[in-house]
Design an enzyme around this catalytic site. Structure first.
Site, short mmCIF file in Angstrom:
data_model
loop_
_atom_site.label_atom_id
_atom_site.label_comp_id
_atom_site.label_asym_id
_atom_site.label_seq_id
_atom_site.Cartn_x
_atom_site.Cartn_y
_atom_site.Cartn_z
CG HIS A 1 13.65 28.97 57.38
ND1 HIS A 1 15.00 29.22 57.27
CD2 HIS A 1 13.24 28.60 56.13
CE1 HIS A 1 15.40 29.01 56.02
NE2 HIS A 1 14.35 28.64 55.32
CG HIS B 1 18.54 31.27 47.47
ND1 HIS B 1 17.30 31.84 47.25
CD2 HIS B 1 18.47 30.68 48.68
CE1 HIS B 1 16.52 31.59 48.29
NE2 HIS B 1 17.21 30.89 49.17
NE ARG C 1 16.99 31.81 53.99
CZ ARG C 1 18.05 32.25 53.32
NH1 ARG C 1 18.71 33.32 53.75
NH2 ARG C 1 18.46 31.65 52.22
NE ARG D 1 20.37 29.05 54.00
CZ ARG D 1 21.11 29.63 53.06
NH1 ARG D 1 22.11 30.46 53.43
NH2 ARG D 1 20.88 29.42 51.78
CE1 TYR E 1 10.86 33.24 50.17
CE2 TYR E 1 12.76 32.88 48.77
CZ TYR E 1 12.14 32.77 49.99
OH TYR E 1 12.81 32.16 51.03
CE LYS F 1 21.00 25.49 53.42
NZ LYS F 1 19.85 24.88 52.72
#
Length: 307
Positions: free
Chosen positions: A252, A278, A255, A159, A287, A185
Site C-alpha cells: 500500500h 477516491h 500506492r 490498491r 497527500y 471500492k
C-alpha cells in the site's frame, strides 16, 4: 424480527445493495455482534432495539474503551451501529432517538507514509531478484510476477486488492497506448493510464505463462489460483528486510508513493483523485500533508537559521 435477524438482513443488504467490500461487511458484522451481545447484558435479557437511547450506545462505547479498544476501533463500531439503526429506521420504521446528539471519537487521519522515489524504484526493479540466502531462489515466473505486481502498484497507484482482482484479459499490452480499467471500492470503475515500463514488466511476466487464458487471474499463486494478498505482502516484507528498506515499505505504501510523487511533480489534486479512485477530494488532500512535511524537512536540513 429479532435483533439477530435484523443484523443478518442488514449485512445482506450492505453486501448486495450497497456493494460494500467483503472486509467491511465482515468488520461490521463483528461490531454489531459485539453491540447486540453488550445490549443483552445491559438491558438484562431480550434486546429491544426500539427502546434504545443515546446513553445505551454511549455505555457500549465506554465498555469497549475499558476493554482496550482504540479510537479507530470505536469510531468504526459507532459507524456500524449508526448504519444499522438508520437502515432499521428506513425499512422498519424504528425510532432514531438513540442517535440524537450522539458524537463519536474524533480521529485525525494519519499522514500517508510514502517511500522516496529511489526506494520505490528499488522495490519495483529488485523485488524479484533479491532472495533469502537460506531459502531456494524464486522460480522465474514467481520473480517476474512480483516485479510486475509491484510495478503496477507504483506505476498506476492501484490498491493491492484491485491489482489482484485483474484477469489476463485486463492486462495492458506492450507497445500499446493502454489504459487500465480498474474496479475500486463500491464497484466504482476508473481508467488509469499505464506507463511503458509497467506494460513491459507485465509482458515479461506473461511470456513465462504461455497459453494463459483470458479468464485466468493475471497474478497467480504457487498453486495456480489467484494470488492471495497476504502472500504479496509477505513477499515485500521479506524483500524490504533483506534490502534494508524501512518497515513501512508495504504494497500500500507503493500506492501512497504514486500519489505523493505525482503531487511533488506538480500534478493537479483533482487528477490524482481520479487516478486513485477516491470518492472524496478530502481523502486525496492527505497527500498535501506529506508534501508539506517533506518541504519542512528539507528546510530544517538546509536553512542556516532552522535551529
Amino acid at each position: 424480527m429479532t435483533a439477530a435477524e435484523a443484523r443478518a438482513r442488514y449485512l445482506d443488504w450492505l453486501a448486495r445493495e450497497r456493494r460494500a467490500a467483503a472486509n467491511t461487511v465482515e468488520a461490521y458484522g463483528r461490531d454489531l455482534a459485539d453491540f447486540l451481545q453488550f445490549l443483552a447484558g445491559h438491558m438484562g435479557g431480550e434486546v429491544d432495539l426500539a427502546a434504545l437511547r443515546p446513553g445505551d450506545i454511549r455505555a457500549f462505547l465506554a465498555a469497549r474503551a475499558m476493554g482496550g479498544a482504540g479510537l479507530a476501533t470505536r469510531a468504526r463500531q459507532l459507524a456500524a451501529v449508526r448504519g444499522f439503526l438508520r437502515w432499521l429506521a428506513r425499512t422498519r420504521g424504528l425510532p432514531t432517538a438513540a442517535l440524537s446528539g450522539l458524537r463519536g471519537p474524533r480521529l485525525k487521519p494519519p499522514v500517508p507514509r510514502a517511500l522516496t522515489p529511489g526506494q520505490a524504484r528499488e522495490v519495483v526493479e529488485q523485488a524479484g531478484t533479491v532472495h533469502d540466502p537460506d531459502r531456494a531462489e524464486l522460480p522465474a515466473q514467481q520473480a517476474a510476477r512480483d516485479v510486475a505486481l509491484f510495478a503496477l502498484l507504483y506505476g498506476c497507484g492501484l490498491r493491492l486488492g484491485e491489482a489482484l482482482a485483474l484477469d489476463v484479459r485486463d492486462a495492458p499490452r506492450e507497445g500499446e497506448k493502454a489504459a487500465l480499467r480498474v474496479t475500486g471500492k463500491g464497484g466504482r470503475q476508473r481508467m488509469v493510464p499505464v506507463l511503458p515500463a509497467v506494460r513491459r514488466a507485465i509482458a515479461d511476466y506473461l511470456r513465462l505463462r504461455p497459453g494463459a487464458r483470458p479468464e485466468e487471474p493475471l497474478f497467480l499463486g504457487a498453486r495456480g489460483g489467484r494470488l492471495d494478498a497476504a502472500v504479496a505482502q509477505r513477499s515485500l516484507r521479506l524483500y524490504r528486510r533483506l534490502a534494508g528498506l524501512p518497515e513501512h515499505a508495504t504494497p500500500h505504501a507503493l500506492r501512497h508513493s504514486f500519489a505523493t510523487h505525482l503531487l511533488a511533480g506538480g500534478a493537479d489534486l483533482r487528477a490524482i483523485q481520479e487516478l486513485l479512485g477516491h470518492a472524496s477530494l478530502s481523502t486525496t488532500q492527505r497527500y498535501t500533508a506529506v508534501d508539506a512535511a517533506a518541504l519542512l524537512s528539507t528546510w530544517r536540513r538546509a536553512h542556516p537559521r532552522a535551529d
